[in-house]
Each structure stands twice: as structure tokens, then as C-alpha cells.
Design a protein around this motif. Sequence first.
Motif, PDB file in Angstrom:
ATOM      1  N   LYS A  59      -1.414  -8.886  -9.741  1.00  0.00           N
ATOM      2  CA  LYS A  59      -0.335  -9.694  -9.151  1.00  0.00           C
ATOM      3  C   LYS A  59       1.010  -9.364  -9.787  1.00  0.00           C
ATOM      4  CE  LYS A  59      -2.949 -13.677  -7.435  1.00  0.00           C
ATOM      5  NZ  LYS A  59      -3.419 -12.961  -6.318  1.00  0.00           N
ATOM      6  N   GLU A  60       1.028  -9.106 -11.103  1.00  0.00           N
ATOM      7  CA  GLU A  60       2.280  -8.743 -11.773  1.00  0.00           C
ATOM      8  C   GLU A  60       2.744  -7.347 -11.342  1.00  0.00           C
ATOM      9  OE1 GLU A  60       2.213 -10.792 -16.117  1.00  0.00           O
ATOM     10  OE2 GLU A  60       0.502  -9.476 -15.678  1.00  0.00           O
ATOM     11  N   ILE A  94       0.885  -1.158   0.000  1.00  0.00           N
ATOM     12  CA  ILE A  94       0.000   0.000   0.000  1.00  0.00           C
ATOM     13  C   ILE A  94       0.927   1.214   0.000  1.00  0.00           C
ATOM     14  CG2 ILE A  94      -1.786   1.259   1.259  1.00  0.00           C
ATOM     15  CD1 ILE A  94      -2.401  -1.573   2.579  1.00  0.00           C
ATOM     16  N   PHE A  95       0.724   2.096  -0.968  1.00  0.00           N
ATOM     17  CA  PHE A  95       1.587   3.247  -1.134  1.00  0.00           C
ATOM     18  C   PHE A  95       0.847   4.507  -0.701  1.00  0.00           C
ATOM     19  CE2 PHE A  95       2.466   0.020  -4.290  1.00  0.00           C
ATOM     20  CZ  PHE A  95       3.818  -0.187  -4.117  1.00  0.00           C
ATOM     21  N   PHE A 100       6.110   4.355  -8.018  1.00  0.00           N
ATOM     22  CA  PHE A 100       6.113   3.120  -7.241  1.00  0.00           C
ATOM     23  C   PHE A 100       6.369   1.852  -8.051  1.00  0.00           C
ATOM     24  CE2 PHE A 100       3.168   6.067  -5.007  1.00  0.00           C
ATOM     25  CZ  PHE A 100       3.976   6.304  -3.905  1.00  0.00           C
ATOM     26  N   PHE A 101       6.022   1.869  -9.332  1.00  0.00           N
ATOM     27  CA  PHE A 101       6.109   0.648 -10.128  1.00  0.00           C
ATOM     28  C   PHE A 101       7.115   0.788 -11.258  1.00  0.00           C
ATOM     29  CE2 PHE A 101       1.660   1.019  -8.645  1.00  0.00           C
ATOM     30  CZ  PHE A 101       1.701  -0.011  -7.715  1.00  0.00           C
ATOM     31  N   LYS A 102       7.888  -0.272 -11.486  1.00  0.00           N
ATOM     32  CA  LYS A 102       8.841  -0.286 -12.589  1.00  0.00           C
ATOM     33  C   LYS A 102       8.127  -0.444 -13.920  1.00  0.00           C
ATOM     34  CE  LYS A 102      12.396  -2.450  -9.724  1.00  0.00           C
ATOM     35  NZ  LYS A 102      13.109  -3.714  -9.465  1.00  0.00           N
ATOM     36  N   ASN A 158       8.588  -5.773  -9.028  1.00  0.00           N
ATOM     37  CA  ASN A 158       8.136  -4.648  -9.838  1.00  0.00           C
ATOM     38  C   ASN A 158       8.010  -3.349  -9.031  1.00  0.00           C
ATOM     39  OD1 ASN A 158       7.273  -3.663 -12.434  1.00  0.00           O
ATOM     40  ND2 ASN A 158       5.191  -3.556 -11.607  1.00  0.00           N
ATOM     41  N   ILE A 159       8.373  -3.415  -7.758  1.00  0.00           N
ATOM     42  CA  ILE A 159       8.243  -2.253  -6.869  1.00  0.00           C
ATOM     43  C   ILE A 159       9.537  -1.474  -6.863  1.00  0.00           C
ATOM     44  CG2 ILE A 159       7.773  -1.499  -4.512  1.00  0.00           C
ATOM     45  CD1 ILE A 159       5.382  -2.938  -5.923  1.00  0.00           C
ATOM     46  N   LYS A 160       9.439  -0.149  -7.105  1.00  0.00           N
ATOM     47  CA  LYS A 160      10.595   0.724  -6.969  1.00  0.00           C
ATOM     48  C   LYS A 160      10.848   0.960  -5.498  1.00  0.00           C
ATOM     49  CE  LYS A 160      10.051   3.329 -11.261  1.00  0.00           C
ATOM     50  NZ  LYS A 160       9.809   4.683 -11.823  1.00  0.00           N
ATOM     51  N   ARG A 161      12.075   0.911  -5.088  1.00  0.00           N
ATOM     52  CA  ARG A 161      12.435   1.171  -3.695  1.00  0.00           C
ATOM     53  C   ARG A 161      12.825   2.626  -3.522  1.00  0.00           C
ATOM     54  NH1 ARG A 161      10.542  -2.539  -0.247  1.00  0.00           N
ATOM     55  NH2 ARG A 161      10.601  -4.539  -1.276  1.00  0.00           N
TER      56      ARG A 161
END
Length: 183
Positions: A172-173, A16-17, A68-70, A179-182
Motif C-alpha cells: 500500500k505504501e 499496473i506498470f 516507477f517508484f520514488k 510514491n509513483i513517478k510520473r
Amino acid sequence: MTATIKECSANINNFIFRKNFRNIFKKKQKKMVDDALSTRVFDFSYKVPMTDDYAQLFYCFLESLGDFFKKFTLIPKEPSCYACVLDDRWRRNLMHDHKHTGTISSVFYLKQAKSENGVVFQPEHGNVIIKPEEFDMLIFSSEINHKPLLPSKKKDFRLSVNIETYCKESAKEIFNINNIKRH
């Protein structure tokens, strides 16, 4: 703008962002609340008119996904926002998801209740309660069950705005840990 990630567990779909948009929407708050309430009938959740302010909010949501997502591929759709009003007129809520109306969901806290209790999410393992601040946007998988918690005081007013979008990839993908940017 601040952006944070809440990782509920290491499993897929449990992110959750949170991103705050106070600097963009603080001066527009009263007008946006009035615009949302202008179309309210009896229900607590309903489509709001897509004014310039709500269109800007919709596009802030879409732009935030890149924080948040690649990888994600949006499926174009007409911008829309839905108000969720909790007040002395409507005090019901229920656990639900948005898997039939989008891939990525968000809730934007336009007006907080003074006795705000937040929202409960039910990811794969246990409940997570988040107490957002005014102008926070929470972004999450449309597959996660969640429920707005009622304000403690019956006469308190809260207006949140739901925004969602479809993507070519599955939830899910997109919400996969790889797939989450840190930050």
C-alpha cells in the motif's frame, strides 16, 4: 525500452506498470523457453533454473522498479523466477495474488500465444484486462488478484515468467499515488 503506467483508478494499489524488454531478450527467447521447459513436470507453474538469462531478467525487474517508484527498500532474497505455461497440456487457471510471497510482483511475457487473451486484474474497483506484447513485463502490487486468460486456441503455447520481491515498505505504501513517478 518503453515504459508505461496503467492507472486503474485513483485508489491505492491500482497501478499496473508495463515495460518492454524485446531488445534484451529477443535473441535469447528460444534458449530461455527451452531452459524453462527442461524442468517442467506436470504443473503449469514451477521454478525455472536460474541461468544467466533468467538472472538477467530478475535484475531487469529490480532495476525497473526505480523507473516507477520514488521510494522502496528491497529486502535481499535469492533470485528466482517461476514459469507459467499454458498449452494443450495445461489449460487451467485461477484468480490469485502473491501477497504471501512478495510485496511487488511482475509477469514477463517470454512467449505469446498466437491467440493471446492477456491477463485480468481485479483491483479495488472492477476488472482490468491487459493484453501485453511479447517481452512485456507487467509490474503490480502483490495484493492485486489476477488471472492469466487462456489462449483462444487449445494448442497455442504461452510461457510467462513470474518474478517478485519483498520490500520493507508495505504494498500500500509503495503503490500509493504519492510514491509513483510520473512519466
